[in-house]
Design an enzyme around this catalytic site. Structure first.
Site, PDB file in Angstrom:
ATOM      1  CB  THR A 149     -24.173  11.729 -33.628  1.00  0.00           C
ATOM      2  OG1 THR A 149     -23.405  10.917 -33.691  1.00  0.00           O
ATOM      3  CG2 THR A 149     -23.789  13.119 -34.208  1.00  0.00           C
ATOM      4  CB  CYS A 150     -24.161   8.620 -29.265  1.00  0.00           C
ATOM      5  SG  CYS A 150     -22.852   9.750 -27.801  1.00  0.00           S
ATOM      6  CG  MET A 151     -24.620  11.491 -25.202  1.00  0.00           C
ATOM      7  SD  MET A 151     -26.198  10.424 -24.423  1.00  0.00           S
ATOM      8  CE  MET A 151     -26.500  11.622 -23.041  1.00  0.00           C
TER       9      MET A 151
END
Length: 1026
Positions: free
Chosen positions: A993-995
């Site tokens: 989710t960070c990317m």
């Protein structure tokens, strides 16, 4: 020839190029001119000396002759006029001729003779009654000139005696004529007798007196004995009778007296005396008669603009003449309004009162702690010399008390009550009435306290429908210019809609505070929805013209000076400023009504001239476009304002990252104690640290750190989890409305000792989510979002909080019986967790019964208590925490509905096609790959709930970016999962989710892909799944 050292023989050279003969000629001419002027001056001196000597000798001879005539008079008629008979007043007698010739008001014997003459005159008239015969004999027409001359000079001599000896007479003129026989009253009785309107010389006599400025003499007489004046009903002083005779004669239709200089008129000299009607109550009744009051008020209207050059010197600094004139005029208005044919009088009165009221300093409310701020009006800052002027308290009370509900009802009914709804352009009479009424009310709004004015105008007059009918017809027929052409307040080139909008907007806005939803939407009161759509167009065009199209920028009065001073110095500019303020507030309120139930497209609130150039300027401070964004943000489309908001946040984040690029705050948060851990750790951060990068490591229920490195995705998950926990109604900080909307729990202090600190923390958490562009699924109640914008909530916001209480208040509002029989008082019961407390809505409210007269106030106070007062502390602390990261000026660009969209995004799910159009592919995938085609078909067919879960699975948030997936940072990416073919069929989709990255195995069928995808997004396994 050699130089000998002697300079005397050196030849002199004139560098000016002129010869010495020419210089001598100029000198001679100058000397001749001076000699001629000196001889002229001597001749003028001699001529002046001769004139002075001639005048002196003439005056000396006249005084000598007067002295001889005086001696002869007393010798003939006696020292006390004991030898005077009826015939002495006749045209053939020398008695009056001699008396008027030598009379000197400073001579004691002359004054005594005049007093005795007046006493004898009254005795002779009382015996016979034929005053004309007494002065003219048998034929007045033959002796008219002589008789008129004697009468007018005799009357003027009496007035001069009163004036010159005013310090000696003192209180004698104020004593009642029936009870006193003093010298002053004898003279006044004689004046009353001789200027009676039934006599043929009345007009000639009063005309002569007016030319001699007798009102200025009466003013000095009144000033000398003002402490002893005791005016009372039923007792009329002689001086009051004299004034009544003079002013009533001038106002008669048969009067042929010429107009006099306004400086010496009754209006300037007598009407400017403080509390005139207390001294002369009978004079007030005389003045208020229709023809008379209309005559004098019309005279005032012709010169009131230049009142500083017309009125006499102020009696004292706290009794300025214009304020005294206004107070007396307002007191007389109550009587004049009841007279027939008062329309023309009312137009002139409103014109005069407008300019006088504009000149006085603001009048403070009697109770400063009242609900002024609840009116939603902007407060001006002081700082001008006008505020140094303080009116006398009694004078201020006289003015404010006169403009009471009854007065406002009378004024609006007289000016606007006679116009029925009509089509076509307004006629001149209607234009004059509307212009006068609006100018007076505009000034009144900025001078007097608003709390009692607005309620009367909104609920007890027909001001709103009448003004709207006028404005609508002017708009449809393009006749706005007729108002500025006829109005005494507006210059001819000013927009005609300024005055009507300055009055209509605040009154209609105040009316909407207590209008219920059924009245507005179903009954369409006070205006129909079609009319409201037309009103929106008028307000939008007016705002755009003032704020954008005008070549001259309107000064920011709210920062430079108070409203009264600004209105006096720059009346038109201040009027434009007020229209901007009140029109913006009304449009904002109408937009709120439209958000509750749409009756017009949202684009109707947008200005037509907003384009890319305007938006680019709006992003720059101190530009006109940026000012519009602050004053009237609804003129700009929501998407454009959202872009500006995001750009402002981006600039702030860039500045913060450049200062602390290596500064990171890392926290370990237990999933089962997420709120307590976050409160203890994040609450200690400074404002600068809050703007920086925060990294989270989750600890599961077994005390083990979860897998995954926080590149932003874990923080997103943290934000959603902490908001879900903190705003859960089970936690006790927030409560839920019937529509499942959240608002602060008024009894939060009973469940949490540190509840206010928690609200501060939660405000910071929400601001951090918005600062980072993270959408959180928290549906707030509209009235709570209003508190974050420092706005007040009104009755129409109550149904979402307490529908039952709302129904009861609406029942009271429409109750046709005697409300006092219901035994209601200005108190309210609070019930939190079974504990009941009684709270007064007003000081002493438990003793104030609710009646038909104050029921509107009661309804307003109950709604205010529930919507504003009960949650004021919680909202205040929440807002303080919120403003640590998000400035209020940024949020002010959005209404409550739009604010909710900034927090949570659209509730309608997300556009799959938009996400597909802004997706990148890697690892062998491309947009035409068969796996990708299957994937988008599966996502498209998911339910709305599963689509949100999918979005949360891949981005960390269940809602998409506010402006579309084009603004997702970084863009959504689908990567082919690595591994053998047999492994790919067994693996689940994973995400980073960070990317915003989805790792998707190449499934063979849609059924398999859908099964694996649904399992993954519903597993809720945190970051252990990847």
């Amino acid at each position: 020839m050699y130089f000998s050292g002697d300079p005397s023989n050196r030849k002199r050279v004139d560098l000016g190029g002129r010869s010495s003969k020419e210089r001598d000629r100029q000198k001679l001419l100058e000397q001749t001119r001076l000699e001629r002027n000196r001889r002229l001056w001597l001749r003028q001196q001699n001529s002046a000396a001769i004139k002075i000597q001639k005048c002196f000798r003439g005056r000396k001879e006249v005084e000598a002759e007067r002295s001889r005539v005086r001696d002869k008079f007393f010798l003939t008629f006696g020292q006390s006029c004991e030898d005077v008979s009826r015939q002495c007043f006749g045209p053939d007698s020398d008695f009056l001729r001699q008396l008027l010739f030598f009379f000197n008001p400073k001579h004691v014997a002359d004054v005594s003779a005049l007093v005795e003459t007046c006493r004898l005159l009254q005795e002779f008239v009382q015996d016979n009654g034929n005053v004309v015969g007494l002065f003219a004999g048998t034929d007045y027409s033959c002796k008219r000139g002589l008789v008129d001359y004697r009468v007018k000079h005799l009357v003027y001599a009496c007035i001069r005696v009163l004036y010159e000896n005013r310090y000696w007479f003192k209180d004698q003129p104020c004593l009642a004529s029936e009870k006193s026989n003093t010298s002053a009253n004898v003279l006044l009785k004689a004046i009353i007798l001789l200027i009676d309107q039934s006599f043929p010389w009345a007009c000639n006599t009063i005309s002569y007196l007016l030319r001699r400025n007798i009102f200025s003499l009466f003013r000095e007489i009144i000033l000398t004995g003002k402490e002893n004046f005791q005016g009372s009903i039923g007792i009329v002083s002689s001086l009051e009778r004299v004034l009544a005779h003079i002013i009533s004669h001038v106002g008669m239709g048969t009067c042929c007296c010429p107009d006099i200089d306004p400086c010496w008129s009754f209006s300037s000299q007598i009407f400017t005396f403080p509390f005139l009607w207390r001294l002369f109550p009978h004079l007030k009744e005389i003045f208020a008669t229709p023809g008379l009051s209309q005559h004098y008020v019309h005279q005032m209207a012709l010169c009131v603009k230049d009142h500083t050059n017309v009125l006499p010197a102020d009696i004292s600094s706290d009794f300025p003449g214009y304020a005294c004139l206004l107070g007396n005029l307002l007191e007389a208005a109550g009587v004049a309004f009841t007279q027939p044919g008062s329309f023309d009088w009312a137009v002139d009165f409103a014109t005069v009162a407008t300019f006088l009221l504009q000149a006085i300093p603001p009048i403070q409310a009697s109770n400063q702690g009242n609900n002024d701020s609840r009116m939603g009006e902007d407060e001006m800052l002081g700082g001008d010399d006008l505020t140094d002027i303080e009116l006398n308290r009694d004078l201020e009370q006289q003015i404010s008390s006169a403009i009471d509900p009854r007065f406002l009802l009378q004024l609006t009914n007289v000016l606007l009550g006679g116009f029925s709804p009509a089509r076509g352009s307004p006629d001149d009479k209607e234009v004059a009435a509307v212009g006068a009424a609006c100018a007076f009310l505009h000034v009144t709004f900025n001078i007097l306290p608003l709390e009692r004015i607005m309620t009367v105008l909104a609920y007890r007059t027909e001001l709103v429908p009448v003004l709207w009918n006028f404005m609508k017809r002017c708009h449809e027929n393009q006749k706005w210019s007729s108002l500025s052409e006829q109005s005494a307040y507006l210059p001819a080139d000013a927009p005609g809609w300024l005055l009507p909008l300055a009055v209509f907007c605040p009154v209609y806005k105040h009316m909407l505070m207590i209008v219920d939803n059924e009245e507005f939407y179903e009954q369409e009161k006070p205006l129909s929805l079609v009319d409201i759509r037309c009103l929106i167009v008028i307000l939008r065009q007016a705002l755009w013209q003032i704020l954008w199209l005008n070549s001259v920028t309107t000064p920011n009065f709210s920062k430079s000076e108070d409203g009264a001073s600004a209105m006096k110095r720059h009346p038109i500019e201040f009027l434009q400023h007020r229209v901007c303020v009140v029109a913006s507030e009304l449009l904002s309120q109408l937009q709120d009504w439209n958000n509750r139930r749409e009756f017009t497209p949202p684009s109707d609130f947008h200005a037509d001239g907003v384009n890319d150039v305007f938006i680019s300027q709006a992003m720059t401070e101190n530009t006109r476009a940026n000012d519009i964004l602050k004053q009237a943000p609804f003129l700009v489309p929501f998407t454009s304002r959202a872009k500006i908001f995001n750009s402002q946040l981006a600039v702030l984040k860039e500045g913060n990252s450049s200062h602390g690029i290596f500064t990171r705050n890392r926290f370990k948060i237990r999933r089962d104690h997420i709120l307590e851990d976050a409160f203890n750790q994040l609450n200690a951060l400074a404002e600068e640290d809050l703007r920086g990068v925060i990294r989270i490591t989750f600890v599961n229920e077994f005390g083990v750190e979860e897998a995954g490195i926080d590149g932003g995705g874990i923080f997103k998950d943290f934000m959603e989890n902490i908001t879900r926990a903190a705003f859960d109604v089970q936690y006790g900080l927030f409560k839920e409305t019937a529509d499942h909307l959240l608002y602060p729990n008024p009894g939060s202090g009973l469940t949490h000792e540190q509840h206010l600190q928690f609200f501060h923390f939660l405000g910071t958490v929400l601001a951090k989510a918005m600062f980072e562009g993270i959408l959180v699924d928290i549906p707030f109640a509209t009235f709570f979002l209003s508190k974050l914008k420092l706005k007040y909530n009104y009755l129409n916001d109550l149904p979402s909080l307490d529908p039952e209480l709302y129904r009861h208040l609406i029942f009271l509002k429409h109750y046709e019986g005697d409300i006092s029989e219901l035994e209601l008082y200005f108190v309210i019961l609070n019930n939190e967790y079974g504990e009941q407390t009684e709270e007064e809505l007003l000081p002493g409210g438990k003793n104030i019964r609710v009646t038909n007269e104050n029921v509107i106030t009661f309804i307003h106070l109950v709604a205010n208590h529930r919507l504003n007062f009960q949650i004021r502390q919680q909202s205040s602390h929440f807002l303080r925490g919120f403003q640590q990261l998000i400035q209020k000026v940024w949020i002010d660009m959005f209404n409550e509905h739009e604010f909710q969209l900034l927090i949570s995004g659209s509730v309608d799910g997300f556009d799959v096609d938009d996400l597909r159009a802004h997706t990148n592919y890697t690892g062998g995938y491309h947009q035409d790959h068969y796996v990708i085609e299957m994937f988008w078909e599966v996502v498209q067919n998911l339910s709305l709930a599963n689509q949100r879960k999918f979005l949360k699975f891949v981005t960390g948030c269940s809602r998409g970016p506010l402006l579309g997936f084009k603004y997702l940072e970084p863009l959504f990416c689908i990567q082919r999962a690595a591994g053998s073919a047999s492994e790919e069929a067994l693996r689940l989709p994973t995400s980073a989710t960070c990317m915003n990255l989805l790792k998707l195995p190449p499934y063979r069928s849609k059924q398999q892909m859908e099964q694996k995808l649904l399992y993954a997004i519903n597993a809720d396994a945190g970051f252990d799944l990847s």
